[in-house]
Design a protein around this motif. Structure first.
Motif, PDB file in Angstrom:
ATOM      1  N   ASP A 327       0.828  -1.204   0.000  1.00 62.46           N
ATOM      2  CA  ASP A 327       0.000   0.000   0.000  1.00 62.46           C
ATOM      3  C   ASP A 327       0.867   1.261   0.000  1.00 62.46           C
ATOM      4  O   ASP A 327       0.493   2.277  -0.608  1.00 62.46           O
ATOM      5  CB  ASP A 327      -0.926   0.014   1.219  1.00 62.46           C
ATOM      6  N   ASP A 328       2.011   1.213   0.659  1.00 67.06           N
ATOM      7  CA  ASP A 328       2.902   2.370   0.670  1.00 67.06           C
ATOM      8  C   ASP A 328       3.488   2.623  -0.718  1.00 67.06           C
ATOM      9  O   ASP A 328       3.677   3.767  -1.134  1.00 67.06           O
ATOM     10  CB  ASP A 328       4.027   2.163   1.686  1.00 67.06           C
ATOM     11  N   VAL A 329       3.785   1.544  -1.434  1.00 74.46           N
ATOM     12  CA  VAL A 329       4.266   1.683  -2.809  1.00 74.46           C
ATOM     13  C   VAL A 329       3.201   2.373  -3.658  1.00 74.46           C
ATOM     14  O   VAL A 329       3.492   3.302  -4.428  1.00 74.46           O
ATOM     15  CB  VAL A 329       4.615   0.304  -3.405  1.00 74.46           C
ATOM     16  N   GLU A 330       1.956   1.930  -3.513  1.00 75.67           N
ATOM     17  CA  GLU A 330       0.869   2.516  -4.304  1.00 75.67           C
ATOM     18  C   GLU A 330       0.679   3.991  -3.971  1.00 75.67           C
ATOM     19  O   GLU A 330       0.356   4.795  -4.872  1.00 75.67           O
ATOM     20  CB  GLU A 330      -0.433   1.737  -4.051  1.00 75.67           C
ATOM     21  N   ARG A 331       0.873   4.362  -2.731  1.00 73.36           N
ATOM     22  CA  ARG A 331       0.748   5.778  -2.361  1.00 73.36           C
ATOM     23  C   ARG A 331       1.789   6.628  -3.080  1.00 73.36           C
ATOM     24  O   ARG A 331       1.500   7.733  -3.539  1.00 73.36           O
ATOM     25  CB  ARG A 331       0.887   5.948  -0.846  1.00 73.36           C
ATOM     26  N   VAL A 332       3.021   6.119  -3.141  1.00 75.02           N
ATOM     27  CA  VAL A 332       4.056   6.867  -3.847  1.00 75.02           C
ATOM     28  C   VAL A 332       3.704   6.996  -5.320  1.00 75.02           C
ATOM     29  O   VAL A 332       3.866   8.071  -5.928  1.00 75.02           O
ATOM     30  CB  VAL A 332       5.432   6.180  -3.695  1.00 75.02           C
ATOM     31  N   LEU A 333       3.211   5.928  -5.919  1.00 72.12           N
ATOM     32  CA  LEU A 333       2.876   5.962  -7.330  1.00 72.12           C
ATOM     33  C   LEU A 333       1.804   7.008  -7.640  1.00 72.12           C
ATOM     34  O   LEU A 333       1.812   7.616  -8.726  1.00 72.12           O
ATOM     35  CB  LEU A 333       2.414   4.583  -7.794  1.00 72.12           C
ATOM     36  N   ARG A 334       0.922   7.247  -6.686  1.00 77.21           N
ATOM     37  CA  ARG A 334      -0.133   8.247  -6.912  1.00 77.21           C
ATOM     38  C   ARG A 334       0.438   9.643  -7.082  1.00 77.21           C
ATOM     39  O   ARG A 334      -0.177  10.500  -7.732  1.00 77.21           O
ATOM     40  CB  ARG A 334      -1.143   8.220  -5.758  1.00 77.21           C
ATOM     41  N   ALA A 335       1.621   9.866  -6.515  1.00 69.83           N
ATOM     42  CA  ALA A 335       2.263  11.177  -6.662  1.00 69.83           C
ATOM     43  C   ALA A 335       2.788  11.387  -8.081  1.00 69.83           C
ATOM     44  O   ALA A 335       3.146  12.509  -8.452  1.00 69.83           O
ATOM     45  CB  ALA A 335       3.406  11.323  -5.660  1.00 69.83           C
ATOM     46  N   PHE A 336       2.843  10.312  -8.868  1.00 71.07           N
ATOM     47  CA  PHE A 336       3.350  10.406 -10.240  1.00 71.07           C
ATOM     48  C   PHE A 336       2.240  10.348 -11.279  1.00 71.07           C
ATOM     49  O   PHE A 336       2.503  10.344 -12.472  1.00 71.07           O
ATOM     50  CB  PHE A 336       4.356   9.279 -10.507  1.00 71.07           C
ATOM     51  N   GLU A 337       0.990  10.250 -10.820  1.00 71.81           N
ATOM     52  CA  GLU A 337      -0.130  10.148 -11.760  1.00 71.81           C
ATOM     53  C   GLU A 337      -0.410  11.492 -12.441  1.00 71.81           C
ATOM     54  O   GLU A 337      -0.191  12.539 -11.850  1.00 71.81           O
ATOM     55  CB  GLU A 337      -1.377   9.657 -11.013  1.00 71.81           C
TER      56      GLU A 337
END
Length: 337
Positions: A327-337
């Motif tokens: 879930d932490d990985v997915e949170r970081v990825l949202r910053a790149f959307e």
């Protein structure tokens, strides 16, 4: 949440372990209990000695060394100063370019010492012609890991002494470093301890090349018999380089390092680097096999995505430890959307 056999009150998106580790519940409880004893006047100085003994032994176990070869202190730089201040005039030190200054500043502060910085990847081949190598095992800014095998071989061939700072490594990276002359580590990051505890391994034949720059009563052979009067009477082992302990930090460290006795660091490494490399893969970047990742990202967007991180060298730094999840990985990825 529960991870690796214990409970953590870590919030989602906390990826700032390279700055401040989150303690397991038993560690926080041990410190809170000690604070309550202090608050109610129940504290007695001598009661902290067993905690120091336990934390010293815990750090020694992580390195696979004798506890008698480990000094306790408050910070990495303070302990490294015992090494740097002892170097004679004309000593040539080689260090990694851009390493954390707690590693390099103590040497640079010695006016008789010359410190040369070289790229981390070239460090082993640049050892020749130097007397001492000083380097972090894992680079604070971006998580790069020094080639320890190559460094050891180069240092032995050149007759150079080696100081390793394991602060960003110990607690997630299994280490075989007893060959180094000195190994320092602070506890408040990956070792999940309070700030104010650090340790220095001094290889037996490096003892005479180390100076007790903050000689004090606690560094005595019998600390409680060393509180008044001369002559100087330091311990015969690495305790000669002890700093009078930061009590509450040692309470937490004793519990934290004993927690690590029951943790398989190979599994922690696989967990941490698995998450970090999964993030890199999803960003189209090559895996790096380290728990620390530096990203070219907007810090404000990262924070808005619910990520707690740091900015180092102009890049967003995140670190994955045993309490982090996909879930932490997915949170970081949202910053790149």
């Amino acid at each position: 949440m529960r991870a690796f056999g214990t409970d953590f009150a870590v919030p989602p998106g906390y990826l700032n372990t390279p700055s401040v580790g989150i303690p397991p519940a038993p560690v926080a409880e041990a410190v809170a209990e000690s604070v309550e004893r202090w608050r109610t006047g129940a504290t007695r100085p001598g009661e902290f000695d067993p905690y120091v003994t336990r934390s010293r032994a815990g750090f020694a176990r992580l390195l696979g060394v004798d506890p008698g070869r480990v000094a306790i202190g408050a910070s990495a730089s303070q302990l490294i100063a015992n090494v740097a201040a002892a170097l004679p005039a004309g000593t040539r030190v080689v260090a990694a370019e851009g390493d954390f200054t707690s590693v390099t500043f103590p040497f640079a502060a010695n006016p008789g010492v010359t410190v040369t910085e070289v790229p981390l990847e070239l460090l082993p081949e640049r050892v020749e012609g130097h007397d001492v190598v000083a380097v972090s095992v894992v680079q604070s800014a971006d998580g790069r890991i020094v080639d320890l095998a190559a460094l050891r071989g180069a240092a032995e061939a050149a007759g150079a002494a080696v100081l390793l700072d394991a602060t960003q490594a110990v607690g997630w990276l299994p280490l075989d470093v007893a060959w180094a002359d000195w190994v320092v580590g602070a506890g408040y990051k990956w070792l999940l301890s309070p700030r104010g505890c650090a340790w220095l391994y001094v290889r037996p034949d490096a003892h005479e090349r180390t100076r007790a720059v903050a000689a004090n009563w606690y560094a005595g052979e019998d600390p409680w018999a060393s509180v008044y009067g001369l002559p100087l009477r330091l311990a015969g082992d690495a305790r000669a380089f002890d700093l009078s302990p930061v009590w509450l930090a040692q309470v937490g460290a004793a519990a934290a390092l004993e927690y690590f006795d029951g943790v398989n660091l190979a599994e922690v490494r696989a967990h941490n680097t698995g998450l970090a490399d999964a993030l890199l893969e999803k960003l189209g970047l090559p895996p790096r096999g380290t728990a620390i990742v530096a990203l070219d990202a907007d810090p404000q967007r990262v924070a808005a995505a619910g990520i707690v991180s740091s900015v180092r060298g102009g890049r967003v730094r995140v670190g994955f430890h045993l309490y982090n999840t996909v879930d932490d990985v997915e949170r970081v990825l949202r910053a790149f959307e």
